[in-house]
Structure formats: C-alpha cells, structure tokens
Design a protein around this motif. Structure first.
Motif, PDB file in Angstrom:
ATOM      1  N   VAL A  32     -15.564  21.683 -11.232  1.00 37.98           N
ATOM      2  CA  VAL A  32     -15.068  20.588 -10.412  1.00 37.98           C
ATOM      3  C   VAL A  32     -13.718  20.178 -10.992  1.00 37.98           C
ATOM      4  O   VAL A  32     -13.563  20.086 -12.210  1.00 37.98           O
ATOM      5  CB  VAL A  32     -16.051  19.403 -10.441  1.00 37.98           C
ATOM      6  CG1 VAL A  32     -15.434  18.175  -9.799  1.00 37.98           C
ATOM      7  CG2 VAL A  32     -17.336  19.786  -9.730  1.00 37.98           C
ATOM      8  N   MET A  33     -12.769  19.968 -10.123  1.00 36.68           N
ATOM      9  CA  MET A  33     -11.431  19.590 -10.555  1.00 36.68           C
ATOM     10  C   MET A  33     -11.110  18.194 -10.050  1.00 36.68           C
ATOM     11  O   MET A  33     -11.475  17.835  -8.927  1.00 36.68           O
ATOM     12  CB  MET A  33     -10.397  20.581 -10.036  1.00 36.68           C
ATOM     13  CG  MET A  33     -10.657  22.026 -10.441  1.00 36.68           C
ATOM     14  SD  MET A  33     -10.621  22.295 -12.213  1.00 36.68           S
ATOM     15  CE  MET A  33      -8.910  21.913 -12.569  1.00 36.68           C
ATOM     16  N   GLY A  34     -10.424  17.448 -10.879  1.00 30.45           N
ATOM     17  CA  GLY A  34     -10.097  16.087 -10.492  1.00 30.45           C
ATOM     18  C   GLY A  34      -8.679  15.710 -10.880  1.00 30.45           C
ATOM     19  O   GLY A  34      -8.072  16.325 -11.761  1.00 30.45           O
ATOM     20  N   TRP A  35      -8.200  14.698 -10.195  1.00 25.65           N
ATOM     21  CA  TRP A  35      -6.927  14.085 -10.550  1.00 25.65           C
ATOM     22  C   TRP A  35      -7.192  12.618 -10.893  1.00 25.65           C
ATOM     23  O   TRP A  35      -7.918  11.922 -10.178  1.00 25.65           O
ATOM     24  CB  TRP A  35      -5.923  14.149  -9.398  1.00 25.65           C
ATOM     25  CG  TRP A  35      -5.307  15.486  -9.200  1.00 25.65           C
ATOM     26  CD1 TRP A  35      -5.691  16.446  -8.313  1.00 25.65           C
ATOM     27  CD2 TRP A  35      -4.185  16.021  -9.902  1.00 25.65           C
ATOM     28  NE1 TRP A  35      -4.881  17.549  -8.432  1.00 25.65           N
ATOM     29  CE2 TRP A  35      -3.948  17.311  -9.397  1.00 25.65           C
ATOM     30  CE3 TRP A  35      -3.360  15.537 -10.923  1.00 25.65           C
ATOM     31  CZ2 TRP A  35      -2.903  18.127  -9.867  1.00 25.65           C
ATOM     32  CZ3 TRP A  35      -2.331  16.332 -11.386  1.00 25.65           C
ATOM     33  CH2 TRP A  35      -2.108  17.621 -10.867  1.00 25.65           C
ATOM     34  N   PHE A  36      -6.604  12.191 -11.968  1.00 25.82           N
ATOM     35  CA  PHE A  36      -6.699  10.812 -12.428  1.00 25.82           C
ATOM     36  C   PHE A  36      -5.290  10.297 -12.665  1.00 25.82           C
ATOM     37  O   PHE A  36      -4.341  11.073 -12.746  1.00 25.82           O
ATOM     38  CB  PHE A  36      -7.496  10.723 -13.731  1.00 25.82           C
ATOM     39  CG  PHE A  36      -8.949  11.064 -13.581  1.00 25.82           C
ATOM     40  CD1 PHE A  36      -9.361  12.381 -13.428  1.00 25.82           C
ATOM     41  CD2 PHE A  36      -9.911  10.069 -13.606  1.00 25.82           C
ATOM     42  CE1 PHE A  36     -10.707  12.703 -13.280  1.00 25.82           C
ATOM     43  CE2 PHE A  36     -11.251  10.366 -13.464  1.00 25.82           C
ATOM     44  CZ  PHE A  36     -11.643  11.696 -13.313  1.00 25.82           C
ATOM     45  N   ARG A  37      -5.168   8.991 -12.794  1.00 28.26           N
ATOM     46  CA  ARG A  37      -3.864   8.422 -13.112  1.00 28.26           C
ATOM     47  C   ARG A  37      -4.031   7.198 -13.996  1.00 28.26           C
ATOM     48  O   ARG A  37      -5.080   6.544 -13.996  1.00 28.26           O
ATOM     49  CB  ARG A  37      -3.108   8.043 -11.844  1.00 28.26           C
ATOM     50  CG  ARG A  37      -3.719   6.898 -11.052  1.00 28.26           C
ATOM     51  CD  ARG A  37      -2.967   6.717  -9.732  1.00 28.26           C
ATOM     52  NE  ARG A  37      -3.500   5.607  -8.948  1.00 28.26           N
ATOM     53  CZ  ARG A  37      -3.103   5.326  -7.708  1.00 28.26           C
ATOM     54  NH1 ARG A  37      -2.179   6.082  -7.119  1.00 28.26           N
ATOM     55  NH2 ARG A  37      -3.641   4.299  -7.082  1.00 28.26           N
ATOM     56  N   THR A  90       2.818   4.415  -9.001  1.00 32.68           N
ATOM     57  CA  THR A  90       3.503   4.780 -10.235  1.00 32.68           C
ATOM     58  C   THR A  90       2.512   4.859 -11.391  1.00 32.68           C
ATOM     59  O   THR A  90       1.781   3.901 -11.656  1.00 32.68           O
ATOM     60  CB  THR A  90       4.599   3.754 -10.555  1.00 32.68           C
ATOM     61  OG1 THR A  90       5.607   3.818  -9.543  1.00 32.68           O
ATOM     62  CG2 THR A  90       5.223   4.035 -11.915  1.00 32.68           C
ATOM     63  N   ALA A  91       2.485   6.011 -12.042  1.00 28.52           N
ATOM     64  CA  ALA A  91       1.519   6.240 -13.114  1.00 28.52           C
ATOM     65  C   ALA A  91       1.752   7.625 -13.696  1.00 28.52           C
ATOM     66  O   ALA A  91       2.509   8.425 -13.143  1.00 28.52           O
ATOM     67  CB  ALA A  91       0.091   6.136 -12.582  1.00 28.52           C
ATOM     68  N   VAL A  92       1.093   7.877 -14.803  1.00 31.19           N
ATOM     69  CA  VAL A  92       0.982   9.239 -15.305  1.00 31.19           C
ATOM     70  C   VAL A  92      -0.258   9.844 -14.663  1.00 31.19           C
ATOM     71  O   VAL A  92      -1.343   9.256 -14.725  1.00 31.19           O
ATOM     72  CB  VAL A  92       0.868   9.272 -16.833  1.00 31.19           C
ATOM     73  CG1 VAL A  92       0.693  10.705 -17.322  1.00 31.19           C
ATOM     74  CG2 VAL A  92       2.106   8.641 -17.480  1.00 31.19           C
ATOM     75  N   TYR A  93      -0.107  10.995 -14.061  1.00 33.77           N
ATOM     76  CA  TYR A  93      -1.193  11.661 -13.366  1.00 33.77           C
ATOM     77  C   TYR A  93      -1.706  12.820 -14.210  1.00 33.77           C
ATOM     78  O   TYR A  93      -0.918  13.630 -14.725  1.00 33.77           O
ATOM     79  CB  TYR A  93      -0.719  12.167 -12.005  1.00 33.77           C
ATOM     80  CG  TYR A  93      -0.591  11.063 -10.985  1.00 33.77           C
ATOM     81  CD1 TYR A  93       0.417  10.109 -11.094  1.00 33.77           C
ATOM     82  CD2 TYR A  93      -1.482  10.959  -9.927  1.00 33.77           C
ATOM     83  CE1 TYR A  93       0.534   9.081 -10.171  1.00 33.77           C
ATOM     84  CE2 TYR A  93      -1.384   9.932  -9.003  1.00 33.77           C
ATOM     85  CZ  TYR A  93      -0.377   9.004  -9.132  1.00 33.77           C
ATOM     86  OH  TYR A  93      -0.274   7.985  -8.225  1.00 33.77           O
TER      87      TYR A  93
END
Length: 125
Positions: A32-37, A90-93
């Motif tokens: 499973v792949m995810g993106w967070f920020r 705006t964030a680090v992803y």
C-alpha cells in the motif's frame, strides 16, 4: 524498499503540481502506498493512499476532488496529482509504503513501514 519523493516546488494559489515517488530496492507490488504531508508547526497528516492493485484510492477530506493518487507497479512509481492548490496545502510531502495485501479507509492512514525524504510544496496566495 527505499522511497524518494520529488516534484515539489512553488506555485501560486489555484495552480497544480504532480509529485512523484520512486521506489527502489524491491518490488512494490504488494505494498500500500501513501502520501502524507507536514506543515510547519503541525503534525504529519495523511493525504492519500492507494491499494497495491491501484484500483482503490483513499483521500483526506481536504484532498478529495483536488488530488489524485496513482501508481505504476511496473515502473515502481507512485504519483500525486494536485490541482486547485491553496496556501493551506503548503507542506513537506512524504511518500510512504507498507507491505500488505489488504487495506481499508481506516488502515490506509496508519502504520507505514517505509518513508521517503519529503519534497517541499509551497503555495503562494
């Protein structure tokens, strides 16, 4: 599995960006792949996740209708297409992975084993 996120940058409000995450060191077929920020002064939060087949995607409410997660298991890539960006984005992803064949709307948000280094997204008003 090593993950490297890239594609961040600076855009104006209403603009679009496409983030990419390249995996190496092994297959991501059953991951499973995810993106967070993580925005300054805030905790890291879930943005989007996708099951290993790529036929089920999950989104945080703020991302629904604006962001699209996708994957290419052959190329070992995961993408986050972001549109209608606002300064609140705006964030680090970070991209993340966990090895599991099953996922739900609840479990997609937690317990990832592998993390990329993050890519900065800055949206100006």
């Amino acid at each position: 599995v090593q993950l490297q996120a890239f594609g961040g940058g600076s855009v104006q409000s209403g603009g679009s960006l496409r983030l990419s995450c390249a995996a190496s060191g092994g297959t991501i077929d059953i991951y499973v792949m995810g993106w967070f920020r993580q925005a300054p002064g805030k905790e890291r939060e879930f943005v989007a996740g996708i099951n290993w087949r790529g036929d089920n995607a999950y989104y945080e409410d703020s991302a629904k209708g604006r962001f699209t997660i996708s994957r290419d298991n052959y190329q070992k890539m995961v993408y986050l297409q972001m549109s209608t960006l606002s300064p609140e984005d705006t964030a680090v992803y970070y991209c993340a992975a966990k090895r599991t064949a099953t996922v739900s709307a609840k479990t997609v948000r937690v317990n990832y084993d592998y993390w990329g280094q993050g890519t900065q997204v800055t949206v100006s008003s």
